[in-house]
Design an enzyme around this catalytic site. Structure first.
Site, mmCIF file in Angstrom:
data_model
loop_
_atom_site.group_PDB
_atom_site.id
_atom_site.type_symbol
_atom_site.label_atom_id
_atom_site.label_comp_id
_atom_site.label_asym_id
_atom_site.label_seq_id
_atom_site.Cartn_x
_atom_site.Cartn_y
_atom_site.Cartn_z
ATOM 1 N N ALA A 152 0.829 -1.207 0.000
ATOM 2 C CA ALA A 152 0.000 0.000 0.000
ATOM 3 C C ALA A 152 0.865 1.260 0.000
ATOM 4 O O ALA A 152 0.582 2.218 -0.733
ATOM 5 C CB ALA A 152 -0.913 -0.004 1.216
ATOM 6 N N HIS A 208 17.263 4.248 25.869
ATOM 7 C CA HIS A 208 17.365 3.010 26.640
ATOM 8 C C HIS A 208 16.264 2.964 27.692
ATOM 9 O O HIS A 208 16.024 3.975 28.346
ATOM 10 C CB HIS A 208 18.724 2.966 27.350
ATOM 11 C CG HIS A 208 18.894 1.746 28.210
ATOM 12 N ND1 HIS A 208 19.124 0.497 27.667
ATOM 13 C CD2 HIS A 208 18.842 1.593 29.551
ATOM 14 C CE1 HIS A 208 19.225 -0.383 28.665
ATOM 15 N NE2 HIS A 208 19.059 0.255 29.811
#
Ligand code: NAI
Length: 459
Positions: free
Chosen positions: A313, A436
């Site tokens: 798409a 993190h």
């Protein structure tokens, strides 16, 4: 005569799927007079029979898996049942909200939206019912549909993804013919919903277009989930009755199940729509184009699944926007398949962009690769997933391919796509700080390693 000499539209777009509506929206933004012709529903396959409804099923499947696996995280839970009518209500709710939103966008734009079956009558005219529309440019955006195999009749218990999307109960057992993208996504859904699932793939691996190590990892994960994978298996035929289907393989094996899902690819929708009246050349139904998406006929473009290459798409959106800008004279950069990201939403998820190692070797002679194991990634350990990120670079050159497998790895495709699309060097990516704890750090670590300064990995 006067009407013929002065076309009413700058652009006629035939087909209101991802490629067609994106083209019409961009044309309108650029001040081009545009008509968008659609015979079914605005949004096409992606919104009504493809990406969106399938991913809703896949999300429901993930919810089921999370509930089933709760005890692993100290949360005792179980799946009582899958209420398919309720799943379908959720799925259709998503589809219908997006459909309404899209209808709103198109009606707010300066687009003449024409409902009806369009037939191309020349390079500048399309007939819809009694009316003939004229345009300076014609954009063919009629998309694709599920294909079958010669002699394999679709119907009853033998279905394509179109019917599988609307199943009102979970079959006890499913055979999936074809281990490509659609095959593995549906296999994943049905397994999570509790069905016994077998995948039949003619080639030696599932998802054969992916990096071989990814295909192998998927097969291992699928087997662990109890999905039977029959690769190198040739389909010979199927019989069905009220009890189910009996699928015959060329090696003499017969497999039984409640339903057979046929997922052996999609074919272009181009026959019977008058393309030949405009002189548009086709190749097995596809419409070949040059890099600027021009067909062999001046003024006639093709976009999306109709154009040979990836059937995605977002490629269709990009094609549609490109053509609008090309017609407006903005000289846009061509859309290249090799920088188009791909995500397969099975469990575990696969995400990739660019060249596989062997394709890169063929192009660049020599390459370096680095695979970072999600075992070293904090967030992946928290989620309880395994998998890896593999980065392919031309020796001392840019990153040309990134391949990932593991839970939620589709969410990492954004950075991967920028790295490959911008021809970044691992040394360019290495200094970027990755948050993190995220799975995104795995990409950072792979680039650090390729730049010669691994942190949470061995050199
Ligand atoms: P596909 O081309 O990805 O896979 C078809 C598979 O069927 C291939 O692996 C092929 O080797 C196998 N096959 C063909 N004939 C066979 C036979 N006789 N016996 C056994 N296996 C046979 O096509 P698929 O999965 O139908 O998807 C169609 C298109 O839709 C693809 O281009 C895909 O990329 C796109 N799509 C993308 C999605 C996504 O981006 N997440 C989701 C669903 C579809």
């Amino acid at each position: 005569m006067a009407a013929e000499a002065s076309p009413r539209y700058d652009v006629l777009v035939l087909g209101g799927g991802s490629g067609g509506y994106a083209c019409a929206l961009r044309c309108a933004q650029l001040g081009l007079r545009v008509a968008l012709i659609e015979r079914d529903k605005l949004g096409g396959t992606c919104l009504h029979r493809g990406c969106i409804p399938t991913k809703a099923l896949l999300h429901a499947a993930e919810v089921a898996d999370t509930a089933r696996d709760g005890a692993r995280f100290g949360v005792n839970s179980s799946v009582e049942s899958i209420d398919m009518p309720a799943v379908l209500r959720y799925q259709q709710g998503v589809v219908s909200r997006l459909h309404k939103g899209l209808q709103g966008l198109v009606s707010a734009a300066a687009i003449d939206y024409i409902e009806g079956v369009g037939e191309v009558t020349s390079a500048t005219t399309v007939r819809v019912g009694d009316e003939t529309l004229t345009g300076r440019h014609l954009v063919l955006a009629t998309g694709s549909r599920a294909r079958s195999l010669p002699g394999l009749q679709i119907g009853g218990r033998v279905m394509t993804s179109d019917a599988a999307l609307g199943l009102t109960h979970v079959p006890t057992s499913v055979i999936v013919l074809g281990g490509g993208v659609i095959g593995v996504e549906f296999a994943s859904v049905f397994r999570s919903f509790g069905a016994a699932v077998t995948v039949i793939e003619a080639l030696p691996t599932l998802v054969p277009a992916e990096e071989p190590s990814i295909s192998k990892a998927l097969e291992r994960a699928f087997r662990k989930r109890g999905i039977e994978c029959r690769t190198n298996a040739r389909f010979a035929g199927v019989d069905q009755d009220e009890a189910g289907v009996a699928v015959r393989l060329e090696d003499g094996t017969t497999l039984n199940a409640e339903v057979l899902l046929v997922a052996v690819g999609r074919e272009p929708v181009s026959a019977g729509m008058g393309f030949e009246a405009a002189g548009v050349a086709t190749d097995r139904g596809f419409v070949p184009t040059d890099e600027r998406l021009r067909t062999n006929v001046p003024g006639v473009y093709a976009v999306g699944d109709l154009v040979p290459g990836l059937q995605l798409a977002h490629r269709g959106f990009a094609h549609g926007v490109f053509v609008a800008e090309d017609i407006a004279g903005l000289a846009p950069a061509p859309v290249l398949d090799r920088t188009i990201p791909k995500v397969t939403y099975c469990d575990p998820e696969i995400a990739s962009v660019g060249l596989t190692e062997s394709a890169a070797c063929a192009e660049y002679g020599d390459v370096q690769t680095y695979s970072y194991n999600l075992g070293g990634n904090g967030k992946s350990q928290i989620l309880g997933t395994s998998g890896f990120v593999m980065v392919v670079r031309a020796v001392d050159g840019p990153v040309v391919g990134i391949h990932m497998i593991g839970a939620r790895m589709g969410e990492q495709i954004g950075e991967a796509q920028l790295v490959v699309g911008w021809d970044a060097m691992p040394e360019d990516v290495a200094p970027l700080v990755h948050a993190h704890p995220t799975q995104n750090e795995a990409l950072g670590e792979a680039h650090l390693a390729l730049a010669g300064k691994p942190l949470h990995a061995h050199a």
